[in-house]
Design a protein around this motif. Structure first.
Motif, mmCIF file in Angstrom:
data_model
loop_
_atom_site.group_PDB
_atom_site.id
_atom_site.type_symbol
_atom_site.label_atom_id
_atom_site.label_comp_id
_atom_site.label_asym_id
_atom_site.label_seq_id
_atom_site.Cartn_x
_atom_site.Cartn_y
_atom_site.Cartn_z
ATOM 1 N N ALA A 33 51.321 41.526 40.839
ATOM 2 C CA ALA A 33 50.097 40.932 40.308
ATOM 3 C C ALA A 33 50.042 39.433 40.522
ATOM 4 N N ALA A 34 51.181 38.748 40.340
ATOM 5 C CA ALA A 34 51.190 37.286 40.484
ATOM 6 C C ALA A 34 50.832 36.875 41.903
ATOM 7 N N GLU A 35 51.388 37.577 42.904
ATOM 8 C CA GLU A 35 51.087 37.242 44.291
ATOM 9 C C GLU A 35 49.620 37.548 44.624
ATOM 10 N N ALA A 36 49.120 38.666 44.102
ATOM 11 C CA ALA A 36 47.721 39.033 44.364
ATOM 12 C C ALA A 36 46.769 38.004 43.751
ATOM 13 N N LEU A 37 47.065 37.590 42.527
ATOM 14 C CA LEU A 37 46.219 36.582 41.881
ATOM 15 C C LEU A 37 46.200 35.289 42.685
ATOM 16 N N HIS A 38 47.344 34.873 43.156
ATOM 17 C CA HIS A 38 47.436 33.632 43.922
ATOM 18 C C HIS A 38 46.700 33.755 45.255
ATOM 19 N N SER A 39 46.835 34.883 45.928
ATOM 20 C CA SER A 39 46.195 35.057 47.233
ATOM 21 C C SER A 39 44.675 35.092 47.117
ATOM 22 N N TYR A 40 44.132 35.574 46.009
ATOM 23 C CA TYR A 40 42.684 35.629 45.823
ATOM 24 C C TYR A 40 42.131 34.420 45.069
ATOM 25 N N MET A 67 37.669 41.940 49.126
ATOM 26 C CA MET A 67 38.987 42.302 48.602
ATOM 27 C C MET A 67 39.199 41.714 47.214
ATOM 28 N N ARG A 68 38.676 40.494 46.993
ATOM 29 C CA ARG A 68 38.804 39.863 45.672
ATOM 30 C C ARG A 68 38.035 40.674 44.624
ATOM 31 N N ALA A 69 36.790 41.111 44.988
ATOM 32 C CA ALA A 69 35.994 41.905 44.050
ATOM 33 C C ALA A 69 36.670 43.238 43.764
ATOM 34 N N SER A 70 37.251 43.867 44.826
ATOM 35 C CA SER A 70 37.956 45.142 44.619
ATOM 36 C C SER A 70 39.172 44.958 43.729
ATOM 37 N N PHE A 71 39.879 43.839 43.936
ATOM 38 C CA PHE A 71 41.065 43.576 43.114
ATOM 39 C C PHE A 71 40.676 43.381 41.650
ATOM 40 N N LEU A 72 39.607 42.597 41.404
ATOM 41 C CA LEU A 72 39.166 42.379 40.021
ATOM 42 C C LEU A 72 38.735 43.692 39.379
ATOM 43 N N SER A 73 38.030 44.553 40.162
ATOM 44 C CA SER A 73 37.589 45.840 39.622
ATOM 45 C C SER A 73 38.791 46.694 39.209
ATOM 46 N N ARG A 74 39.801 46.743 40.081
ATOM 47 C CA ARG A 74 40.995 47.530 39.755
ATOM 48 C C ARG A 74 41.776 46.909 38.607
ATOM 49 N N GLU A 105 31.569 43.407 40.104
ATOM 50 C CA GLU A 105 30.724 44.567 39.825
ATOM 51 C C GLU A 105 31.614 45.796 39.669
ATOM 52 N N VAL A 106 31.517 46.436 38.506
ATOM 53 C CA VAL A 106 32.337 47.615 38.208
ATOM 54 C C VAL A 106 31.410 48.733 37.749
ATOM 55 N N ASP A 107 31.328 49.793 38.560
ATOM 56 C CA ASP A 107 30.522 50.963 38.202
ATOM 57 C C ASP A 107 29.086 50.566 37.861
ATOM 58 N N ASP A 108 28.449 49.751 38.767
ATOM 59 C CA ASP A 108 27.051 49.323 38.630
ATOM 60 C C ASP A 108 26.813 48.404 37.433
ATOM 61 N N LEU A 109 27.871 47.889 36.838
ATOM 62 C CA LEU A 109 27.737 46.931 35.752
ATOM 63 C C LEU A 109 28.377 45.611 36.165
ATOM 64 N N MET A 110 27.758 44.501 35.745
ATOM 65 C CA MET A 110 28.347 43.197 35.987
ATOM 66 C C MET A 110 29.362 42.925 34.885
ATOM 67 N N VAL A 111 30.613 42.670 35.296
ATOM 68 C CA VAL A 111 31.711 42.484 34.348
ATOM 69 C C VAL A 111 32.290 41.095 34.564
ATOM 70 N N CYS A 112 32.486 40.377 33.469
ATOM 71 C CA CYS A 112 33.096 39.037 33.525
ATOM 72 C C CYS A 112 34.432 39.085 32.778
ATOM 73 N N LEU A 113 35.515 38.810 33.513
ATOM 74 C CA LEU A 113 36.853 38.739 32.920
ATOM 75 C C LEU A 113 37.105 37.279 32.530
ATOM 76 N N VAL A 114 37.316 37.050 31.224
ATOM 77 C CA VAL A 114 37.461 35.693 30.704
ATOM 78 C C VAL A 114 38.911 35.468 30.291
ATOM 79 N N ASN A 115 39.506 34.364 30.746
ATOM 80 C CA ASN A 115 40.864 33.956 30.362
ATOM 81 C C ASN A 115 40.757 32.686 29.519
ATOM 82 N N LEU A 116 41.376 32.667 28.335
ATOM 83 C CA LEU A 116 41.216 31.560 27.401
ATOM 84 C C LEU A 116 42.568 30.990 27.005
#
Length: 790
Positions: A400-407, A381-388, A465-476
């Motif tokens: 979004a805030a609740e989803a981020l906290h739950s995952y 579910m965490r991977a699906s949430f990040l993909s979406r 993993e998004v559409d067969d690609l490894m994706v890294c979401l970076v927060n700075l």
């Protein structure tokens, strides 16, 4: 009680009862130790007495044996005897008067030896060359002496004669000494070769120990009535026995020590054999005593011990059962309680501890399975949430805030960036499995390392993993864009270095610009995808930033620097076999259009497809003059269209161009295979002395591609071109080394080597020796040939 225990045969109460009863092992063990010690003490007393008597006898007999050894040495070193040996006559010749007088003088000295020691029963000296036997009173021929004393022994004359002529240092054995006028008797004999320590024996001394005297010495010891006594030599031959028996095989063991006791059986009776080895003659003295002599003395102790053991077992067993039953009642109540709560009849419980262990284990196992399923579902579910989230498709199901906290996703900073990973090479991951499994493993490694690398201060990274690609979401966190970009750059360099050095995994990365708010994550993802498209131009590996390609201004619509005139020139170069000019045209087209990186990806693909089309069309046009299998082996369309980057396409076109031009040059010149080979060999023979001779020099002279010349020469001769050139130079160097006119350095320059060291290394590799050693061998052979001619 037996019936009750039968129902509880698998219950823990049986284990408890056995544990309590095991306490009874303490008095049983003590009683056994006391009994064993009693037996040992009695045995030790008897064996010590035997040992004292056998040592007494050993000392007495050793004195006689030493005296026998001393007399044998005196006889062996007797000057008269040694003189007689030097003058002995070969067998069959008449003995001279002088020789006979020497023998008589020896008789007188031999008589003195016999009278001086009663332990010597008889002795004689056998002379090898004359085959004569000397005794203290007379001399005989070997045949007469054998007939007189040894014929009834069972040995032939030849066997007896061979035994007399053997070499002996000092050896004891049994001899059947049987004169005609007396009963045959077996006696201990000492054999010694004369002269001492000589490689060639001249005579053999044989001395017989008096069996009567030995029997007196044995009888002087106060043995027990049942004791038996034996003497063996170093070859385990029985020299003396008080009783005719077959000794056990244990007493013939070569690993027996200097002394000790062996318990064995003799004629179906258990005996204790005490033995001691003598240093005087390497004899073993053995005394045997039946163990029944001391078993009777411990019988009383054994009966008393058994009575004590019986009392301990009876009384201890009753007490142990009472305590076991008392301690088992609380456990039985606990089992009934658990079985009742679990809905099980407590009568089915056979082992209480196993029942409790299974009950607790099942509970823990169910809990772990439940937690594992929750963890797996949470990860999915965490991977699906990040993909979406990355693709901007969160929807309105959950804020979004609740989803981020739950995952467990925490965004501390206001800036977001997206990094795409494309795995280029994972073939050296060294994992046995399918290609898909290895790819999954490589992506798993990237996922773990990337989240660890981007987990430092001021930065958090989440991989999905998004559409067969490894994706890294970076927060700075921060305000300085340059500093945050540098932080991403450092993390990417560290990630690629770890993957390449530790796992041999290589990848291409694409980095977006930084965006504020969560809504900008989708735009960042699209920027990273656009940057990844530039892998076609940039090539594999490295990091592609969207900032670097965003400034690219497209060329005029639908145009690039590849005109029809240039295409015709390239076609003519290929047809004429001009590889150098053709390669220069292709490199110039790629450099003019793509070197500055300002061409768009679609236009770059069009340019490369245009070049590929030119190459394929030209190869098809020249197919009429080529051999049928030439183009089929090249597979130009498959090779060019399977490339992923412009760099790969350029390499494949260069390879195809090189092969086609080489083939056309060879065909246009009309050079046959044999003529080309002869031309190469002739050119090498004419220019081997040129230090600049090389593959390119030969190819340029023949007008054929260097790679083709190298491959053809290897195929036609079985040797590499450089190896053959060095072989020719070594051949010429050997001619010059045959004389002394030139130095090695001068010869090296004359045959084409750069210096003397290069010649020495090549010479040793080909010939196995240095040039100096070869010159010495040639000069030596020439000198030897000259001497033989004289």
């Amino acid at each position: 009680m037996a019936g009750w225990l039968g129902k509880k045969n698998k219950s823990v109460i049986i284990s408890w009862l056995i544990s309590y009863l095991s306490i009874l092992l303490i008095p049983i063990m003590i009683s056994g130790i006391v009994y064993a010690q009693s037996v040992r003490i009695v045995q030790d007393q008897v064996l010590r007495i035997n040992d004292a008597m056998i040592r007494q006898l050993q000392q007495t007999v050793d004195e006689q044996v030493k005296s026998l050894e001393t007399i044998s040495l005196q006889i062996s070193t007797n000057t008269q005897l040694l003189s007689l040996l030097n003058n002995q006559k070969p067998g069959g010749q008449t003995i001279s008067f002088e020789y006979s007088e020497k023998i008589k003088q020896l008789f007188r000295e031999f008589t003195v030896y016999t009278l001086s020691n009663r332990f010597i029963d008889h002795f004689f000296v056998f002379l090898h060359e004359s085959e004569t036997v000397l005794t203290p009173s007379d001399y005989f021929t070997a045949r007469d002496y054998y007939d007189l004393y040894f014929r009834s022994d069972g040995k032939t004359y030849e066997e007896w004669l061979a035994r007399m002529k053997r070499n002996y240092y000092s050896e004891y054995g049994l001899e059947q000494f049987s004169p005609k006028d007396s009963v045959r008797r077996e006696q201990i004999a000492l054999f010694r070769t004369i002269p001492l320590q000589s490689e060639q024996a001249r005579a053999t001394l044989v001395m017989y120990a008096s069996r009567t005297e030995l029997t007196k010495l044995v009888g002087s010891v106060n043995w027990a009535d049942q004791d038996m006594f034996f003497i063996m030599n170093k070859n385990n031959d029985l020299l003396f026995a008080t009783k005719e028996v077959q000794l056990p095989s244990l007493l013939h063991d070569e690993h027996m020590g200097d002394s000790g006791v062996i318990f064995t059986e003799l004629e179906e009776r258990k005996v204790a054999a005490s033995y001691i080895r003598s240093a005087a003659a390497d004899w073993a003295y053995i005394s045997m005593t039946e163990t029944s002599l001391f078993n009777e003395r411990v019988e009383y102790i054994r009966r008393l011990t058994l009575i004590c053991l019986a009392l301990c077992v009876v009384v201890g067993g009753v007490v142990a059962f009472w305590f076991t039953k008392k301690n088992y009642n609380p456990l039985q109540q606990l089992i009934r309680s658990i079985a009742s709560n679990a809905g099980l009849p407590h009568e089915t419980v056979q082992n209480e501890y196993r029942f409790l262990n299974e009950a607790f284990s099942n509970t823990l196992r169910d809990k772990q399975l439940f937690e594992k399923k929750l963890e797996q579902q949470h990860a999915a579910m965490r991977a699906s949430f990040l993909s979406r989230l990355i693709k901007g498709r969160l929807g309105q199901t959950l804020p979004a805030a609740e989803a981020l906290h739950s995952y467990g996703i925490v965004f501390d900073g206001p800036y977001y960036g997206v990094i795409l990973f494309y795995v280029d090479d994972y073939s050296r991951l060294m994992v046995h499995g399918s290609d898909e499994e290895n790819l999954r493993l490589a992506q798993f490694i990237i996922h773990n390392i990337a989240e660890e690398v981007f987990a430092g201060p001021g930065c958090r990274g989440y991989v999905a993993e998004v559409d067969d690609l490894m994706v890294c979401l970076v927060n700075l966190q921060g305000e300085d864009h340059q500093e945050m970009n540098s932080l991403i750059e450092a993390g990417m360099n560290q990630l690629q270095q770890l993957l390449s050095s530790k796992f041999q995994v290589y990848m291409t990365s694409a980095v977006s610009r930084l965006h504020q708010t969560i809504a900008g994550i989708q735009e960042a993802y699209n920027e990273a995808l656009e940057a990844m498209d530039y892998k076609l131009i940039k090539g594999k590996g490295g990091i592609i930033r969207f900032d670097d390609i965003s400034q690219v201004s497209a060329s005029p619509a639908g145009s690039y620097g590849y005109t029809l005139a240039v295409e015709q020139i390239l076609i003519n170069c290929i047809k004429s076999g001009d590889y150098g000019q053709g390669k220069g045209i292709i490199d110039r087209i790629v450099a003019d259009n793509l070197a500055d990186g300002r061409m768009s990806v679609p236009l770059a693909k069009c340019l490369m497809f245009d070049l590929v089309s030119t190459m394929i069309k030209t190869l098809n046009e020249i197919s009429s003059i080529c051999e049928p299998g030439f183009l089929e082996q090249l597979h130009p369309a498959e090779r060019l269209l399977s490339c992923n980057t412009i760099e790969e396409m350029q390499q494949e076109m260069d390879s195809l161009l090189h092969t086609a031009c080489g083939y056309i040059n060879e065909r246009n010149k009309g050079i046959s295979q044999a003529k080309l080979r002869n031309s190469i060999l002739l050119f090498i023979d004419e220019h081997y002395a040129d230090a600049n001779l090389s593959l390119n020099m030969i190819a340029e002279h023949l007008g054929v591609g260097a790679k083709y010349v190298s491959a053809y020469f290897k195929q036609s001769t079985g040797e590499g071109l450089n190896y053959y050139v060095n072989k020719v130079r070594i051949r010429e160097a050997k001619q010059l080394l045959s004389g002394e006119t030139h130095s090695i350095g001068d010869i090296a320059v004359r045959v084409g080597f750069a210096n003397a060291n290069t010649l020495i290394k090549a010479f040793k590799r080909h010939e196995g020796i240095t040039p100096g050693q070869f010159r010495e061998m040639q000069l030596y052979q020439g000198k030897k040939a000259g001497e033989e001619g004289l």
